[in-house]
Design an enzyme around this catalytic site. Structure first.
Site, PDB file in Angstrom:
ATOM      1  CG  ASN A  27      -2.168  -0.857   0.984  1.00  0.00           C
ATOM      2  OD1 ASN A  27      -2.591  -1.104  -0.146  1.00  0.00           O
ATOM      3  ND2 ASN A  27      -2.745  -1.338   2.071  1.00  0.00           N
ATOM      4  CB  ALA A  46       3.000   6.451   5.235  1.00  0.00           C
ATOM      5  CG  ASP A  47      -1.356   1.181   4.472  1.00  0.00           C
ATOM      6  OD1 ASP A  47      -2.349   1.939   4.530  1.00  0.00           O
ATOM      7  OD2 ASP A  47      -1.445  -0.058   4.560  1.00  0.00           O
ATOM      8  CB  THR A  48      -0.624   2.809   9.901  1.00  0.00           C
ATOM      9  OG1 THR A  48       0.415   3.754   9.661  1.00  0.00           O
ATOM     10  CG2 THR A  48      -0.505   2.255  11.310  1.00  0.00           C
ATOM     11  N   GLY A  83       4.122   0.769   7.071  1.00  0.00           N
ATOM     12  CA  GLY A  83       4.965   0.687   5.881  1.00  0.00           C
ATOM     13  C   GLY A  83       5.231   2.070   5.334  1.00  0.00           C
TER      14      GLY A  83
END
Length: 168
Positions: A27, A46-48, A83
């Site tokens: 992502n 960014a991905d969480t 990420g």
């Protein structure tokens, strides 16, 4: 941090299924590459997400789903997986995944009802925001607090220490 930036939401649909580390990194890459900048500049994607027993929980669909997710996290340790991907001139030049362990307090029905009623769960991975009222749900963390908030800043600065040069 004084780092100048602009927010440009990527027009990409977030993937929601898969192994947590691979999912957030994919992502983040898709977001970083989904922004067209002219002239080409540094782009951070960014991905969480929140993972419990290896399962990605995602964002709650509604209040009932938020309560269900929070009840599952109650009294347990879960992982917040973040990420990040950096793109320059349309190519990924750096990427990583950061994992933070979060321990939740045992949450009774009254606490679950209170937190869901705040609405803070909306749009939040796992249904909570540690930097807000969700702090009341947390017994402790092991790892990067800012990763739980949504951006593993320490790792980002390890990948790109030059971001601080010229920061105000």
């Amino acid at each position: 941090m004084g780092i100048a930036f602009e927010v440009h939401p990527a027009d990409v649909e977030e993937l929601t299924q898969g192994a947590p580390r691979e999912l957030v990194l994919t992502n983040a890459r898709r977001k970083a590459l989904g922004i067209e900048s002219h002239p080409p500049e540094l782009v951070l994607g960014a991905d969480t997400d929140v993972a419990l027993d290896g399962e990605v929980l995602g964002k709650p669909r509604d209040a009932a789903h938020a309560r269900e997710l929070l009840a599952r996290l109650s009294g347990r340790r879960h992982e917040v997986v973040g990420g990040i991907a950096i793109a320059e001139n349309g190519a990924i030049t750096a990427e990583d995944v950061v994992v933070t362990a979060v321990d939740f307090r045992a949450l009774d029905a009254a606490v679950l009802d209170w937190y869901v009623a705040t609405g803070e769960w909306e749009g939040r991975a796992g249904g909570y925001a540690i930097q807000g009222k969700g702090a009341a749900l947390v017994a402790g963390i092991e790892g990067d607090y800012l990763n739980v908030v949504g951006l593993p800043l320490a790792r980002l600065l390890e990948l790109r220490p030059d971001l601080l040069r010229g920061a105000g």
